[in-house]
Design an enzyme around this catalytic site. Structure first.
Site, PDB file in Angstrom:
ATOM      1  N   ASP A   1      17.455   9.337  -6.968  1.00  0.00           N
ATOM      2  CA  ASP A   1      18.929   9.439  -6.842  1.00  0.00           C
ATOM      3  C   ASP A   1      19.417   9.177  -5.416  1.00  0.00           C
ATOM      4  O   ASP A   1      20.416   9.784  -4.989  1.00  0.00           O
ATOM      5  CB  ASP A   1      19.413  10.828  -7.307  1.00  0.00           C
ATOM      6  CG  ASP A   1      19.215  11.032  -8.804  1.00  0.00           C
ATOM      7  OD1 ASP A   1      19.076  10.028  -9.520  1.00  0.00           O
ATOM      8  OD2 ASP A   1      19.206  12.202  -9.238  1.00  0.00           O
TER       9      ASP A   1
ATOM     10  N   LYS B   1       3.146   4.472  -1.164  1.00  0.00           N
ATOM     11  CA  LYS B   1       3.126   5.400  -2.303  1.00  0.00           C
ATOM     12  C   LYS B   1       4.335   6.311  -2.116  1.00  0.00           C
ATOM     13  O   LYS B   1       4.197   7.468  -1.714  1.00  0.00           O
ATOM     14  CB  LYS B   1       1.857   6.277  -2.316  1.00  0.00           C
ATOM     15  CG  LYS B   1       0.530   5.523  -2.229  1.00  0.00           C
ATOM     16  CD  LYS B   1      -0.100   5.727  -0.896  1.00  0.00           C
ATOM     17  CE  LYS B   1      -1.463   5.145  -0.721  1.00  0.00           C
ATOM     18  NZ  LYS B   1      -1.916   4.051  -1.449  1.00  0.00           N
TER      19      LYS B   1
ATOM     20  N   HIS C   1       0.803  -1.234   0.000  1.00  0.00           N
ATOM     21  CA  HIS C   1       0.000   0.000   0.000  1.00  0.00           C
ATOM     22  C   HIS C   1       0.840   1.290   0.000  1.00  0.00           C
ATOM     23  O   HIS C   1       0.308   2.392   0.069  1.00  0.00           O
ATOM     24  CB  HIS C   1      -0.930  -0.027   1.227  1.00  0.00           C
ATOM     25  CG  HIS C   1      -2.099   0.891   1.131  1.00  0.00           C
ATOM     26  ND1 HIS C   1      -2.330   1.913   2.020  1.00  0.00           N
ATOM     27  CD2 HIS C   1      -3.105   0.965   0.223  1.00  0.00           C
ATOM     28  CE1 HIS C   1      -3.434   2.554   1.685  1.00  0.00           C
ATOM     29  NE2 HIS C   1      -3.926   1.998   0.604  1.00  0.00           N
TER      30      HIS C   1
END
Lengths: 222, 222
Positions: free
Chosen positions: A154, A149, A147
């Site tokens: 870099d 996000k 779940h």
């Protein structure tokens, strides 16, 4: 006695000046830590110039041009990647974000994606397009939701929040993302991404039933 | 000539010492900014001692005791509120977190909750319990999801991430939360909460159809 006083005052004045100079330079230096928060839904605006910075006025679409929005800021941060991009996202159906990832991939940026196995297969998901272009994608293991996000750019910049990479999340829902270079926040996400990447290596589950999608588990939990 | 050199060296040494002392004191000061990241699913452990700190050994349940987990850290941060707690969460069904909010409310902490109107009404939601206890809850307006998952404690501490306040999110899913006192990150969330709070004031929509739940929209988007 008088000369001792002068030297003493000189020492104090010089020390204070040095301290002030150090503080001033710290404020000026380009490496100052970035902290930014963006809220959604984003206003609508053309983002073509972000993909073609050499010809910023070439787009003739009907959307507003030259407007900075939450979504264009997010795209800018994603497109700033020069060496690596580690993405861990539950739902990925936004075509502009997919285009950004493909553009980075074609420039040689090393892309790794961890996503949810059920949502990778739904209509509109961009995961298949990423895979077809040669980007390495791994899916969360077991019957639980992957779940997260978040994305690490870099190994330096963290973008995280409530926003899935979908059109509805960007243009309709009330959402947030937080962008930071603070090492105390970025480092744990780098470590967690590595853990998830290793944990979801399909070679570990070739003879296991863990990778079979559990349809009954779909949409169990947001 | 020799004394000039001594004074010069003394000045440099004193300046460096002062700079080092300032840096040392900056590290020691109690007001150092908190930055923390927690990942889920959380290990299971008893959290009873967090609700009854005066009798930490009173619980006889079968869960491990005296163990710090991601969930107990989250609960500690929530329970640290002394004046206000502004919660903006999509799904709220976790009974321990509900108990924490009720405990704060009974101690006089001012609680404000903004949540998603569709998910406020589903089975297991704790929103009704909060409302019955006198806590002010407002629901997102319109047919879009109020998909945030953040809380601001005492206008000072921000807790945000992918984690909904549900049992599945805490105990099963792969999730993250980020905890910070960094003003550059906390202040935008305070401002956004205020905006959402005003925007979702039911008095503004008494004669509008905006507040009617759109069942067809349920589960449209995670």
């Amino acid at each position: 006695m008088w000369s001792v006083k002068v030297v003493g005052l000189g020492v104090v004045a010089l020390s204070l000046s040095l301290e002030l100079l150090v503080r001033f330079l710290r404020r000026l230096r380009p490496g100052r830590i970035l902290n930014e928060v963006l809220f959604f839904p984003s206003d609508l605006a053309c983002v073509e110039h972000l993909f073609s910075p050499s010809s910023p006025r070439s787009c003739l679409c009907s959307l507003p041009h030259g407007v900075e929005t939450s979504f264009s800021r997010l795209l800018r941060h994603i497109l700033s990647a020069t060496s690596s991009l580690d993405l861990c996202v539950f739902a990925f159906s936004n075509m502009d974000l997919c285009r950004a990832i493909l553009a980075l991939h074609s420039k040689g940026v090393i892309i790794r994606v961890v996503t949810d196995k059920d949502y990778a297969a739904i209509t509109g998901s961009q995961i298949g397009i990423l895979r077809k272009s040669g980007i390495c994608v791994r899916c969360g293991v077991g019957s639980v939701y992957m779940h997260h996000k978040f994305v690490v750019v870099d190994h330096r910049l963290l973008v995280t929040g409530s926003l899935n990479w979908t059109l509805t999340a960007v243009q309709s829902n009330m959402e947030n993302i937080l962008i930071t270079e603070e090492p105390q926040l970025v480092q744990p996400f780098i470590k967690e991404f590595h853990r998830l990447w290793v944990h979801s290596d399909p070679a570990r589950y070739l003879h296991s039933s863990d990778q079979k999608p559990a349809q009954s588990e779909l949409r169990r939990e947001l």
